[in-house]
Design a protein around this motif. Sequence first.
Motif, mmCIF file in Angstrom:
data_model
loop_
_atom_site.group_PDB
_atom_site.id
_atom_site.type_symbol
_atom_site.label_atom_id
_atom_site.label_comp_id
_atom_site.label_asym_id
_atom_site.label_seq_id
_atom_site.Cartn_x
_atom_site.Cartn_y
_atom_site.Cartn_z
ATOM 1 N N THR A 27 0.900 -1.262 0.069
ATOM 2 C CA THR A 27 -0.042 0.075 0.211
ATOM 3 C C THR A 27 0.839 1.201 -0.077
ATOM 4 O OG1 THR A 27 -1.575 1.334 1.227
ATOM 5 C CG2 THR A 27 -0.145 -0.112 2.596
ATOM 6 N N LEU B 199 -13.899 -6.887 2.892
ATOM 7 C CA LEU B 199 -13.335 -5.509 2.530
ATOM 8 C C LEU B 199 -12.101 -5.427 3.282
ATOM 9 C CD1 LEU B 199 -16.793 -3.597 2.267
ATOM 10 C CD2 LEU B 199 -15.322 -4.565 0.380
ATOM 11 N N LYS C 32 -10.236 -2.014 4.646
ATOM 12 C CA LYS C 32 -10.435 -0.386 4.624
ATOM 13 C C LYS C 32 -9.594 0.340 5.709
ATOM 14 C CE LYS C 32 -14.213 2.615 5.532
ATOM 15 N NZ LYS C 32 -15.493 3.120 6.042
ATOM 16 N N LYS D 159 -9.656 3.806 -0.612
ATOM 17 C CA LYS D 159 -11.061 3.443 -0.514
ATOM 18 C C LYS D 159 -10.994 1.822 -0.202
ATOM 19 C CE LYS D 159 -12.547 6.496 -3.952
ATOM 20 N NZ LYS D 159 -13.067 6.781 -5.563
ATOM 21 N N GLN E 139 -11.255 -2.124 -0.410
ATOM 22 C CA GLN E 139 -10.875 -3.049 -1.350
ATOM 23 C C GLN E 139 -11.500 -4.194 -0.983
ATOM 24 O OE1 GLN E 139 -8.827 -2.033 -4.168
ATOM 25 N NE2 GLN E 139 -9.339 -4.015 -4.874
ATOM 26 N N LYS E 140 -12.411 -4.922 -1.958
ATOM 27 C CA LYS E 140 -12.567 -6.223 -1.999
ATOM 28 C C LYS E 140 -11.896 -7.235 -2.163
ATOM 29 C CE LYS E 140 -15.765 -7.837 -4.891
ATOM 30 N NZ LYS E 140 -16.635 -8.052 -5.844
#
Length: 72
Positions: free
Chosen positions: A14, A54, A56, A64, A66-67
């Motif tokens: 990330t 998800l 988060k 945002k 993310q699934k």
Amino acid sequence: MYPVPSKGILNIVTKYDGNYIIIDTSGKIIKSVNLKADILNTIHLENLEDGIYLIKKTDNGSFKAQKFILKK
């Protein structure tokens, strides 16, 4: 984020340091993790049931939800 679907180990790189939460489809917080920016973070999810989740960032900054799918 990979692999998707995951068999219980989720790898994430990330841009944002911080606390993240994993949420199930009912909105329940399943797990909280601290991720570091720009490195490979590994999350162990072997104890969770198969399904859609998800991830988060808790401060709702630029990241945002993310699934991902867990299928063992």
